[in-house]
Enzyme design. Structure first.
Site, short mmCIF file in Angstrom:
data_model
loop_
_atom_site.label_atom_id
_atom_site.label_comp_id
_atom_site.label_asym_id
_atom_site.label_seq_id
_atom_site.Cartn_x
_atom_site.Cartn_y
_atom_site.Cartn_z
N ASP A 37 -0.17 5.13 0.90
CA ASP A 37 -0.42 6.13 1.95
C ASP A 37 -0.52 5.46 3.32
O ASP A 37 -1.35 4.57 3.52
CB ASP A 37 -1.69 6.91 1.65
N ASP A 88 0.87 -1.17 0.00
CA ASP A 88 0.00 0.00 0.00
C ASP A 88 0.91 1.23 0.00
O ASP A 88 2.10 1.13 0.31
CB ASP A 88 -0.86 -0.06 1.27
#
Ligand SMILES: [Mg+2]
Ligand SMILES: [Zn+2]
Length: 183
Positions: A15, A13
């Site tokens: 953020d 991922d």
């Protein structure tokens, strides 16, 4: 302890995993807003050196909401690659979902971004891959795609979704995954 095989790929991922998350409802819309989380570049460098392919899989609904353009996102990702390079790290691929919730198969917890990474890396399955992220949707997407999962979460924070493992930071997750192999 018997060393375990290296992951066939690591799916990250973005953020809250690699870079500091924007406040809820906000997005990193320009390169100047991008800040790496301490230890994240080092963790990616460690995967690079171990020969493990690394893909970023990221939801960027700010595009659907008109808060940023595809070009803005490209500029943010160019900055991300530059910051990583300054620390001797790189990602092999970046896949993003620009869509609104409920309108596509690629927004996590959908699996299409992870599938794109699987195809890019020429893997038959993601069974030996690891999805690492800070949101429940990362864990759900990882499991739905058949990968192992690591949820990044503070020790006392709630964990509504069961991940295979929990770590506080990407650095900790990488250290553990690689230590097991090189043990
Ligand atoms: Mg996140
Ligand atoms: Zn999508």
């Amino acid at each position: 302890m018997k060393p375990l095989p290296l992951p066939s790929a690591v799916l990250l991922d973005r953020d809250g995993t690699i870079n500091v998350k924007a406040p809820e409802g906000e997005y990193v819309t320009a390169p100047a807003g991008l800040r790496l989380i301490a230890g994240a570049a080092g963790a990616i460098r460690a995967f690079n050196r171990a020969g493990v392919p690394v893909a970023v899989v990221t939801n960027q609904r700010g595009i659907a909401r008109g808060l940023m353009s595809e070009q803005d996102l490209e500029a943010v990702h160019a900055r991300l690659e530059q910051l990583l390079e300054q620390e001797g790290a790189f990602v092999d691929a970046i896949f993003h979902c620009p869509h609104e919730k409920g309108t596509c198969a690629c927004r996590k917890p959908g699996t299409e971004l992870l599938e794109r990474a699987r195809r890019r890396f020429g893997l038959a399955t993601l069974a030996d891959a690891v999805m690492i992220g800070d949101a429940d949707s990362d864990v759900l997407a990882g499991h739905a795609a058949g990968a192992r999962t690591v949820l990044l979460r503070a020790p006392a924070a709630p964990r509504p979704v069961e991940a295979d493992e929990v770590a506080v930071t990407l650095a900790e997750a990488a250290e553990r995954l690689l230590a097991r192999h090189f043990a």
